[in-house]
Design a protein around this motif. Structure first.
Motif, PDB file in Angstrom:
ATOM      1  N   GLY A 188       4.559   1.563   0.247  1.00 51.46           N
ATOM      2  CA  GLY A 188       5.298   1.963  -0.945  1.00 51.46           C
ATOM      3  C   GLY A 188       6.747   1.551  -0.843  1.00 51.46           C
ATOM      4  O   GLY A 188       7.352   1.626   0.223  1.00 51.46           O
ATOM      5  N   GLU A 206       3.583   0.961  -5.131  1.00 53.61           N
ATOM      6  CA  GLU A 206       2.771   0.967  -3.919  1.00 53.61           C
ATOM      7  C   GLU A 206       1.476   0.204  -4.086  1.00 53.61           C
ATOM      8  O   GLU A 206       1.034  -0.063  -5.203  1.00 53.61           O
ATOM      9  CB  GLU A 206       2.498   2.395  -3.458  1.00 53.61           C
ATOM     10  N   THR A 207       0.907  -0.144  -2.947  1.00 53.69           N
ATOM     11  CA  THR A 207      -0.356  -0.865  -2.921  1.00 53.69           C
ATOM     12  C   THR A 207      -1.097  -0.526  -1.642  1.00 53.69           C
ATOM     13  O   THR A 207      -0.510   0.002  -0.698  1.00 53.69           O
ATOM     14  CB  THR A 207      -0.133  -2.388  -3.046  1.00 53.69           C
ATOM     15  N   GLU A 208      -2.372  -0.849  -1.638  1.00 55.27           N
ATOM     16  CA  GLU A 208      -3.201  -0.669  -0.447  1.00 55.27           C
ATOM     17  C   GLU A 208      -3.940  -1.973  -0.177  1.00 55.27           C
ATOM     18  O   GLU A 208      -4.475  -2.590  -1.100  1.00 55.27           O
ATOM     19  CB  GLU A 208      -4.201   0.464  -0.627  1.00 55.27           C
ATOM     20  N   ALA A 215       0.868  -7.121   1.331  1.00 56.79           N
ATOM     21  CA  ALA A 215       1.254  -5.929   0.565  1.00 56.79           C
ATOM     22  C   ALA A 215       2.593  -6.133  -0.145  1.00 56.79           C
ATOM     23  O   ALA A 215       2.735  -5.781  -1.322  1.00 56.79           O
ATOM     24  CB  ALA A 215       1.319  -4.706   1.488  1.00 56.79           C
ATOM     25  N   ALA A 265       4.820   4.026   4.481  1.00 54.06           N
ATOM     26  CA  ALA A 265       3.715   3.207   4.988  1.00 54.06           C
ATOM     27  C   ALA A 265       2.722   4.062   5.750  1.00 54.06           C
ATOM     28  O   ALA A 265       3.086   5.019   6.433  1.00 54.06           O
ATOM     29  CB  ALA A 265       4.233   2.095   5.895  1.00 54.06           C
ATOM     30  N   ASP A 266       1.484   3.692   5.595  1.00 54.83           N
ATOM     31  CA  ASP A 266       0.389   4.261   6.370  1.00 54.83           C
ATOM     32  C   ASP A 266      -0.421   3.062   6.853  1.00 54.83           C
ATOM     33  O   ASP A 266      -1.018   2.346   6.044  1.00 54.83           O
ATOM     34  CB  ASP A 266      -0.462   5.172   5.492  1.00 54.83           C
ATOM     35  N   THR A 313      -6.748  -3.865   2.597  1.00 50.63           N
ATOM     36  CA  THR A 313      -7.712  -3.731   3.691  1.00 50.63           C
ATOM     37  C   THR A 313      -8.053  -5.136   4.170  1.00 50.63           C
ATOM     38  O   THR A 313      -8.266  -6.042   3.367  1.00 50.63           O
ATOM     39  CB  THR A 313      -8.995  -3.029   3.205  1.00 50.63           C
ATOM     40  N   VAL A 343      -6.236  -1.059   7.584  1.00 49.70           N
ATOM     41  CA  VAL A 343      -6.002  -0.453   6.278  1.00 49.70           C
ATOM     42  C   VAL A 343      -4.514  -0.129   6.222  1.00 49.70           C
ATOM     43  O   VAL A 343      -3.983   0.538   7.112  1.00 49.70           O
ATOM     44  CB  VAL A 343      -6.838   0.828   6.068  1.00 49.70           C
ATOM     45  N   ARG A 395      -1.329   1.083   3.532  1.00 51.94           N
ATOM     46  CA  ARG A 395      -0.737   1.521   2.257  1.00 51.94           C
ATOM     47  C   ARG A 395       0.759   1.367   2.411  1.00 51.94           C
ATOM     48  O   ARG A 395       1.336   1.812   3.400  1.00 51.94           O
ATOM     49  CB  ARG A 395      -1.097   2.967   1.939  1.00 51.94           C
TER      50      ARG A 395
END
Length: 159
Positions: A21, A4-6, A83, A57-58, A8, A17, A19
Motif C-alpha cells: 500500500g 494498494e495491490t496484492e 506491485a 506491506a505484508d 502472488t 504473497v 500486499r
C-alpha cells in the motif's frame, strides 16, 4: 486514500504473497508491516526500507533457502517491483523522482529513483565483507535488479 495491490508469485523455487500500500501525498502513511521471507537479514532490510518509505506491506515468502537465498531475494524484488508498477497502472502516477541518503556509522548509502517507466539499474555499492551474518551481500544487487526491471524504474544505488 490508500492505493494498494496484492501480487502472488509461485515458481518451482518460491511461493510469494505480497500486499503493498502507498498513501496518497499528504496522507499519513501506514507503517503496518509484516515481512517473513525466511531470510532474517533480508527481512530486516526490507522492513527498514518499507518503513522509512512510509509503505504498508505484508510479504510472506517461502523458498528453497535450504539450497540458497538467491531465488527468494530475487523473486521478492520481482514481486515488489510488479506491485509498484501495478499501483501506478491502476491508480495513476506517483511522484516520479526520489532520492535518499542514509548514514549509518561508517557506512553511507544513497539511492536515486526515476519512476518514469524505463527499467535500469546502476549498482555501485561495495561492502567490506561478503556477508552480513548469514546473508550473502551479493544478493542485494539481485534484489534491486528484480525491483527495477519489474517496477519499470531507473534506480541508482551508490554505497
Amino acid at each position: 486514500m490508500m492505493r494498494e495491490t496484492e501480487i502472488t508469485r509461485k515458481t518451482r523455487e518460491t511461493d510469494i504473497v505480497l500486499r503493498l500500500g502507498i498513501a496518497d501525498p499528504g496522507d499519513a502513511p501506514s507503517t503496518d508491516l509484516h515481512i517473513a521471507t525466511g531470510v532474517p537479514f533480508f527481512d530486516h532490510m526490507l522492513t527498514a526500507m518499507l518503513f522509512h518509505g512510509g509503505f504498508f506491506a505484508d510479504i510472506t515468502a517461502s523458498g528453497d533457502i535450504d539450497v540458497d537465498d538467491h531465488h527468494t531475494v530475487e523473486d521478492v524484488g520481482i514481486v515488489l517491483g510488479t506491485a509498484f508498477r501495478r499501483i501506478v497502472e491502476e491508480y495513476g502516477p506517483i511522484q516520479r523522482f526520489g532520492h535518499g541518503i542514509v548514514p549509518m556509522d561508517d557506512a553511507l548509502g544513497e539511492v536515486v529513483v526515476d519512476a518514469g517507466g524505463r527499467s535500469f539499474l546502476s549498482y555501485r555499492a561495495t561492502f567490506p565483507q561478503d556477508r552480513a551474518g548469514q546473508f550473502d551481500l551479493s544478493l542485494v544487487r539481485e534484489f534491486f535488479q528484480g525491483l527495477a526491471s519489474q517496477a519499470h524504474a531507473n534506480i541508482h544505488v551508490i554505497g
